[in-house]
Scaffold this motif. Structure first.
Motif, PDB file in Angstrom:
ATOM      1  N   ARG A  64     -63.167  -2.715  16.569  1.00 61.47           N
ATOM      2  CA  ARG A  64     -64.055  -2.271  17.435  1.00 61.47           C
ATOM      3  C   ARG A  64     -64.958  -1.937  16.358  1.00 61.47           C
ATOM      4  N   GLU A  65     -64.626  -2.638  15.195  1.00 59.94           N
ATOM      5  CA  GLU A  65     -65.934  -1.967  13.736  1.00 59.94           C
ATOM      6  C   GLU A  65     -65.198  -3.593  12.856  1.00 59.94           C
ATOM      7  N   GLY A  66     -66.851  -4.110  12.558  1.00 58.85           N
ATOM      8  CA  GLY A  66     -65.781  -4.827  10.864  1.00 58.85           C
ATOM      9  C   GLY A  66     -65.103  -6.077  11.395  1.00 58.85           C
ATOM     10  N   SER A  67     -64.417  -6.536  10.630  1.00 63.20           N
ATOM     11  CA  SER A  67     -63.994  -8.160  10.488  1.00 63.20           C
ATOM     12  C   SER A  67     -62.416  -7.290  10.043  1.00 63.20           C
ATOM     13  N   TYR A  68     -61.621  -8.735  10.457  1.00 65.11           N
ATOM     14  CA  TYR A  68     -60.241  -8.706   9.948  1.00 65.11           C
ATOM     15  C   TYR A  68     -60.203 -10.170   9.803  1.00 65.11           C
ATOM     16  N   THR A  69     -59.343 -10.830   8.092  1.00 61.53           N
ATOM     17  CA  THR A  69     -59.062 -12.138   8.410  1.00 61.53           C
ATOM     18  C   THR A  69     -57.579 -11.645   8.258  1.00 61.53           C
ATOM     19  N   SER A  70     -56.389 -13.047   9.442  1.00 63.42           N
ATOM     20  CA  SER A  70     -55.001 -13.012   9.445  1.00 63.42           C
ATOM     21  C   SER A  70     -54.715 -14.237   8.914  1.00 63.42           C
ATOM     22  N   PHE A  71     -53.925 -14.174   7.954  1.00 65.21           N
ATOM     23  CA  PHE A  71     -53.434 -15.182   7.203  1.00 65.21           C
ATOM     24  C   PHE A  71     -51.895 -15.605   7.373  1.00 65.21           C
ATOM     25  N   ALA A  81     -65.599  -7.918  15.429  1.00 62.51           N
ATOM     26  CA  ALA A  81     -65.515  -7.102  15.957  1.00 62.51           C
ATOM     27  C   ALA A  81     -65.885  -7.582  17.711  1.00 62.51           C
ATOM     28  N   LYS A  82     -64.978  -6.213  18.890  1.00 61.17           N
ATOM     29  CA  LYS A  82     -64.826  -7.164  19.541  1.00 61.17           C
ATOM     30  C   LYS A  82     -64.124  -7.574  20.651  1.00 61.17           C
ATOM     31  N   GLN A  83     -63.388  -8.502  19.049  1.00 62.50           N
ATOM     32  CA  GLN A  83     -62.565  -9.640  19.800  1.00 62.50           C
ATOM     33  C   GLN A  83     -61.477  -9.040  19.490  1.00 62.50           C
ATOM     34  N   SER A  84     -60.254  -9.820  19.181  1.00 69.66           N
ATOM     35  CA  SER A  84     -58.749  -9.399  19.446  1.00 69.66           C
ATOM     36  C   SER A  84     -57.975 -10.625  18.936  1.00 69.66           C
ATOM     37  N   VAL A  85     -56.623 -10.383  18.391  1.00 68.00           N
ATOM     38  CA  VAL A  85     -55.689 -10.963  17.733  1.00 68.00           C
ATOM     39  C   VAL A  85     -54.371 -11.016  18.808  1.00 68.00           C
ATOM     40  N   LEU A  86     -54.010 -11.882  19.140  1.00 68.10           N
ATOM     41  CA  LEU A  86     -52.058 -11.918  19.505  1.00 68.10           C
ATOM     42  C   LEU A  86     -50.691 -12.363  18.370  1.00 68.10           C
ATOM     43  N   LEU A  87     -50.545 -11.106  17.154  1.00 63.04           N
ATOM     44  CA  LEU A  87     -49.452 -12.108  16.774  1.00 63.04           C
ATOM     45  C   LEU A  87     -48.882 -11.815  16.894  1.00 63.04           C
ATOM     46  N   LYS A  88     -47.524 -12.493  16.561  1.00 65.21           N
ATOM     47  CA  LYS A  88     -46.006 -13.024  17.401  1.00 65.21           C
ATOM     48  C   LYS A  88     -45.645 -12.454  16.078  1.00 65.21           C
ATOM     49  N   MET A  96     -58.910  -6.701   5.543  1.00 66.01           N
ATOM     50  CA  MET A  96     -59.989  -6.062   6.137  1.00 66.01           C
ATOM     51  C   MET A  96     -61.145  -5.604   5.289  1.00 66.01           C
ATOM     52  N   ILE A  97     -62.830  -5.565   6.618  1.00 67.79           N
ATOM     53  CA  ILE A  97     -63.338  -6.331   6.089  1.00 67.79           C
ATOM     54  C   ILE A  97     -64.411  -4.854   6.632  1.00 67.79           C
ATOM     55  N   ALA A  98     -65.335  -3.981   6.269  1.00 69.28           N
ATOM     56  CA  ALA A  98     -66.072  -3.170   7.096  1.00 69.28           C
ATOM     57  C   ALA A  98     -67.776  -3.890   7.399  1.00 69.28           C
ATOM     58  N   ASP A  99     -67.588  -3.167   8.554  1.00 71.77           N
ATOM     59  CA  ASP A  99     -68.946  -3.653   9.413  1.00 71.77           C
ATOM     60  C   ASP A  99     -70.390  -3.102   8.608  1.00 71.77           C
ATOM     61  N   ASP A 100     -71.328  -3.813   8.516  1.00 72.71           N
ATOM     62  CA  ASP A 100     -71.955  -3.720   7.542  1.00 72.71           C
ATOM     63  C   ASP A 100     -73.901  -2.921   7.830  1.00 72.71           C
ATOM     64  N   HIS A 101     -73.265  -2.064   9.146  1.00 73.04           N
ATOM     65  CA  HIS A 101     -74.311  -1.401   9.203  1.00 73.04           C
ATOM     66  C   HIS A 101     -73.454   0.255   9.107  1.00 73.04           C
ATOM     67  N   SER A 102     -72.451   0.192   9.421  1.00 73.54           N
ATOM     68  CA  SER A 102     -71.509   1.726   9.203  1.00 73.54           C
ATOM     69  C   SER A 102     -70.436   1.345   8.358  1.00 73.54           C
ATOM     70  N   GLY A 103     -70.344   0.359   7.618  1.00 69.05           N
ATOM     71  CA  GLY A 103     -69.613   0.515   6.070  1.00 69.05           C
ATOM     72  C   GLY A 103     -68.398   1.075   6.406  1.00 69.05           C
ATOM     73  N   THR A 104     -68.187   0.643   7.753  1.00 71.37           N
ATOM     74  CA  THR A 104     -66.627   0.792   8.510  1.00 71.37           C
ATOM     75  C   THR A 104     -65.498   0.249   9.032  1.00 71.37           C
TER      76      THR A 104
END
Length: 307
Positions: A64-71, A81-88, A96-104
């Protein structure tokens, strides 16, 4: 659990002795069904990296806010933000990476456990959730692009977090079925279907495949050790036995060779090439390139054009 929690606050996982920073939790809630965690949501202040092993379970994660890198063992995926991932079912490292504006960073997760799904579907799983013995899983994770339907679904889940008295068992069962049906209607449906057919079958790869899949990834040696299920000392020992060099030296050599190839054939800038090859800064890249080849990367490219 995607967010390492202890005593009401986030903590670094046991395998990370020196995290970049200790994140602060702003909000964390979960909803269980049939004795298993079903929904999870968290708002935190990163930066934060953590192992995310999922043995015997799978997960849908919406940012919902920020971004996420999955290895995973042989792939990496960056979810904004707004994207999703399905992990088996499998072994992952998350960042986990913070949103540039909100910092969360804010995310909502739906967890899939085999016992939970059997009860949701009254002990009769639909065909696409039954492991296909004749099909070898090719992927560990699938990107789900932003969509109005997924946004609406996540908004519904957040409503039940704020109104727990309305989150009755039958509603939770319906919401579990709903997300699976929505995933099968997304742009990435063929890949998602393949993951759903092997949701709880872990795809394992050998040591060399994991290493070579991440030669140019922005991933630490500690995270690689976690992906290969090894302690740091065992990882370094096996690496040297396999490649004949310590991991740091081998990675640097391979990244410099690849960067020289890209400088020769690519029109990308020196900075873009540096990041493509896994270097964190242009300065560090230029320094290592010059030390190895005797000439700065920008000058190396100019010398090719002169020829």
């Amino acid at each position: 659990m995607l967010f390492w929690l202890e005593g009401g606050g986030l903590r670094p996982p046991p395998s990370i002795k020196n995290p970049t920073a200790i994140p602060m939790i702003k909000d964390y809630k979960r909803i269980d069904l049939f004795g298993h965690m079903l929904f999870e949501k968290a708002t935190i202040i990163p930066p934060f990296r953590a192992p995310n092993p999922m043995q015997g379970e799978a997960c849908f994660l919406h940012i919902r806010e920020g971004s996420y890198t999955s290895f995973s063992q042989e792939d990496s995926l960056h979810i904004t933000a707004k994207q999703s991932v399905l992990l088996k079912c499998g072994n992952y490292v998350g960042r986990m990476i913070a949103d540039d504006h909100s910092g969360t960073y804010q995310a909502v997760a739906v967890h899939f456990h085999p016992d939970l799904l059997k009860k949701v579907y009254r002990n009769s799983l639909p065909g696409f959730l039954v492991h296909q013995k004749n099909k070898v899983p090719q992927f560990n994770m699938a990107l789900v692009q932003a969509s109005t339907a997924i946004d609406k679904y996540v908004d519904d889940i957040l409503f039940y977090f704020e109104n727990r008295h309305l989150a009755h068992e039958e509603i939770l069962i319906l919401k579990t079925k709903e997300i699976i049906l929505l995933l099968l209607q997304t742009q990435n449906a063929p890949r998602i279907l393949q993951i759903l057919e092997n949701l709880f079958t872990e795809r394992t790869v050998d040591f060399k495949t994991t290493i070579e899949s991440h030669l140019f990834s922005d991933i630490s040696l500690q995270e690689l050790a976690q992906l290969t299920h090894l302690s740091m000392s065992s990882f370094k020992r096996k690496f040297k036995d396999t490649y004949g060099l310590p991991p740091s030296q081998y990675f640097l050599t391979q990244r410099l060779k690849h960067s020289r190839e890209l400088l020769t054939v690519s029109e990308a800038s020196v900075g873009e090439i540096a990041f493509q090859c896994g270097f964190k800064t242009i300065h560090h890249f230029s320094k290592k390139f010059k030390a190895h080849f005797g000439i700065p990367p920008s000058q190396y490219r100019l010398s090719l054009r002169d020829k």
